[in-house]
Design a protein around this motif. Structure first.
Motif, PDB file in Angstrom:
ATOM      1  N   TYR A  16       0.799  -1.095   0.004  1.00  0.00           N
ATOM      2  CA  TYR A  16       0.140   0.084  -0.048  1.00  0.00           C
ATOM      3  C   TYR A  16       0.686   1.155   0.009  1.00  0.00           C
ATOM      4  O   TYR A  16       0.531   2.145  -0.698  1.00  0.00           O
ATOM      5  N   TRP A  17       1.904   1.240   0.754  1.00  0.00           N
ATOM      6  CA  TRP A  17       2.872   2.489   0.787  1.00  0.00           C
ATOM      7  C   TRP A  17       3.443   2.763  -0.608  1.00  0.00           C
ATOM      8  O   TRP A  17       3.649   3.627  -1.087  1.00  0.00           O
ATOM      9  N   MET A  18       3.867   1.639  -1.159  1.00  0.00           N
ATOM     10  CA  MET A  18       4.536   1.744  -2.427  1.00  0.00           C
ATOM     11  C   MET A  18       3.807   2.118  -3.545  1.00  0.00           C
ATOM     12  O   MET A  18       3.948   2.985  -4.173  1.00  0.00           O
ATOM     13  N   ALA A  19       2.279   1.827  -3.600  1.00  0.00           N
ATOM     14  CA  ALA A  19       1.548   2.316  -4.649  1.00  0.00           C
ATOM     15  C   ALA A  19       1.205   3.838  -4.288  1.00  0.00           C
ATOM     16  O   ALA A  19       0.949   4.546  -5.138  1.00  0.00           O
ATOM     17  N   HIS A 161      20.352   7.609   2.056  1.00  0.00           N
ATOM     18  CA  HIS A 161      19.655   6.318   1.590  1.00  0.00           C
ATOM     19  C   HIS A 161      20.400   4.997   1.268  1.00  0.00           C
ATOM     20  O   HIS A 161      21.777   5.114   1.240  1.00  0.00           O
ATOM     21  N   ILE A 162      19.587   4.046   1.072  1.00  0.00           N
ATOM     22  CA  ILE A 162      20.384   2.602   0.762  1.00  0.00           C
ATOM     23  C   ILE A 162      21.187   2.639  -0.549  1.00  0.00           C
ATOM     24  O   ILE A 162      22.126   2.290  -0.543  1.00  0.00           O
ATOM     25  N   LEU A 172      12.408   1.866   1.151  1.00  0.00           N
ATOM     26  CA  LEU A 172      10.900   1.418   1.494  1.00  0.00           C
ATOM     27  C   LEU A 172      11.011   0.141   1.990  1.00  0.00           C
ATOM     28  O   LEU A 172      10.628  -0.055   3.292  1.00  0.00           O
ATOM     29  N   ASN A 173      11.568  -0.865   1.476  1.00  0.00           N
ATOM     30  CA  ASN A 173      11.431  -2.321   1.982  1.00  0.00           C
ATOM     31  C   ASN A 173      12.325  -2.565   3.191  1.00  0.00           C
ATOM     32  O   ASN A 173      11.868  -2.971   4.222  1.00  0.00           O
ATOM     33  N   LEU A 174      13.429  -1.777   3.358  1.00  0.00           N
ATOM     34  CA  LEU A 174      14.118  -2.145   4.606  1.00  0.00           C
ATOM     35  C   LEU A 174      13.493  -1.306   5.694  1.00  0.00           C
ATOM     36  O   LEU A 174      13.515  -1.812   6.719  1.00  0.00           O
ATOM     37  N   SER A 175      12.824  -0.113   5.483  1.00  0.00           N
ATOM     38  CA  SER A 175      12.526   0.517   6.548  1.00  0.00           C
ATOM     39  C   SER A 175      10.913  -0.164   7.142  1.00  0.00           C
ATOM     40  O   SER A 175      10.709   0.063   8.603  1.00  0.00           O
ATOM     41  N   GLU A 199      13.702   7.651  10.373  1.00  0.00           N
ATOM     42  CA  GLU A 199      12.616   8.823  10.489  1.00  0.00           C
ATOM     43  C   GLU A 199      12.426   9.463   9.346  1.00  0.00           C
ATOM     44  O   GLU A 199      11.328   9.795   8.757  1.00  0.00           O
ATOM     45  N   ARG A 200      13.482   9.681   8.536  1.00  0.00           N
ATOM     46  CA  ARG A 200      13.270  10.332   7.118  1.00  0.00           C
ATOM     47  C   ARG A 200      12.315   9.548   6.287  1.00  0.00           C
ATOM     48  O   ARG A 200      11.586  10.117   5.649  1.00  0.00           O
ATOM     49  N   CYS A 201      12.412   8.119   6.230  1.00  0.00           N
ATOM     50  CA  CYS A 201      11.571   7.164   5.656  1.00  0.00           C
ATOM     51  C   CYS A 201      10.321   7.617   6.083  1.00  0.00           C
ATOM     52  O   CYS A 201       9.256   7.580   5.049  1.00  0.00           O
ATOM     53  N   GLN A 202       9.855   7.574   7.445  1.00  0.00           N
ATOM     54  CA  GLN A 202       8.489   7.614   7.829  1.00  0.00           C
ATOM     55  C   GLN A 202       8.087   8.895   7.728  1.00  0.00           C
ATOM     56  O   GLN A 202       6.890   9.389   8.230  1.00  0.00           O
ATOM     57  N   SER A 203       8.632   9.966   7.519  1.00  0.00           N
ATOM     58  CA  SER A 203       8.195  11.311   7.428  1.00  0.00           C
ATOM     59  C   SER A 203       7.771  11.581   6.137  1.00  0.00           C
ATOM     60  O   SER A 203       7.184  12.522   5.574  1.00  0.00           O
ATOM     61  N   ARG A 204       7.563  10.662   4.970  1.00  0.00           N
ATOM     62  CA  ARG A 204       7.246  10.851   3.781  1.00  0.00           C
ATOM     63  C   ARG A 204       5.709  10.724   3.746  1.00  0.00           C
ATOM     64  O   ARG A 204       5.042   9.973   4.342  1.00  0.00           O
TER      65      ARG A 204
END
Length: 219
Positions: A16-19, A161-162, A172-175, A199-204
């Motif tokens: 869902y996040w990816m979409a 970033h990774i 996204l996958n790792l987070s 935190e950066r990933c989850q701030s999107r």
């Protein structure tokens, strides 16, 4: 149109996040985990992982699954790699080298991180985190995660970033895998780059939208 089978309170959250990140239209088919129901085969039971209609999609009886132009895929992290590759954009690999790295990091997270992180979240879900047995399980899992956290901490030295210099499907996958260990704040405090990266990933915005939808589901 892309169809995502599964509830937000499951590994379907990744898809869902990816979409959302890709900005693509999709159909959501809620499929509840059978273990959450008193009688998953009852006539009035909601569609769940033991329902015949879902087993026709994924005979393994696990969520999530996605269906896209007749293609059915049933592994959440692989689903995202496919979606990135198909729809392109900054989340997708720019070349073969990046594609290899994104697949490698995703498999690393699935094999070296997720089994231990899942043990932590399942202990909390069972409400046994404060029992002797629960504390022992969490202690063992945290100890096992130390090497992986240290490895990612070192990789993020000088990086945000990774893979590449942008947010990609690898982040996204790792987070989403590392999210399962978030209750262990000391582990993140000992690895400040990992903590800042998560935190950066989850701030999107797309992550926040996914979590908002998740909050409206029945626990």
């Amino acid at each position: 149109m892309l169809t995502i089978y599964g509830v937000y309170r499951s590994r379907a959250s990744r898809n869902y996040w990816m979409a959302g990140e890709l900005g693509i239209a999709f159909k959501s088919v809620p499929v509840v985990q059978a273990y959450r129901l008193a009688d998953p085969l009852a006539a009035d039971a909601p569609v769940n992982t033991r329902s015949a209609s879902f087993l026709a999609i994924n005979p393994m009886g696990l969520i999530p699954a996605i269906e896209d132009d007749g293609l059915v895929l049933t592994e959440s992290l692989a689903n995202n790699l496919y979606l990135a590759r198909k729809y392109g954009g900054p989340l997708a690999p720019a070349d073969l080298r990046e594609e290899g790295l994104m697949g490698n990091w995703t498999m690393w997270a699935a094999t070296e991180v997720e089994p231990h992180a899942v043990r932590i979240i399942l202990t909390h879900d069972a409400g046994t985190q404060n029992s002797d047995e629960g504390r022992a399980k969490i202690t063992t899992a945290v100890a096992a995660l130390g090497k992986a956290f240290a490895f990612l901490e070192n990789h993020l030295d000088g990086r945000d970033h990774i893979v590449g210099e942008r947010f990609t499907v690898a982040d996204l996958n790792l987070s989403e895998v590392f999210r399962y260990a978030m209750s262990q704040t000391v582990l993140f405090d000992l690895h400040p780059r990992v903590k800042a990266w998560l935190e950066r990933c989850q701030s999107r915005p797309a992550f926040k939208a996914m979590m908002e939808a998740r909050s409206h589901e029945a626990a």
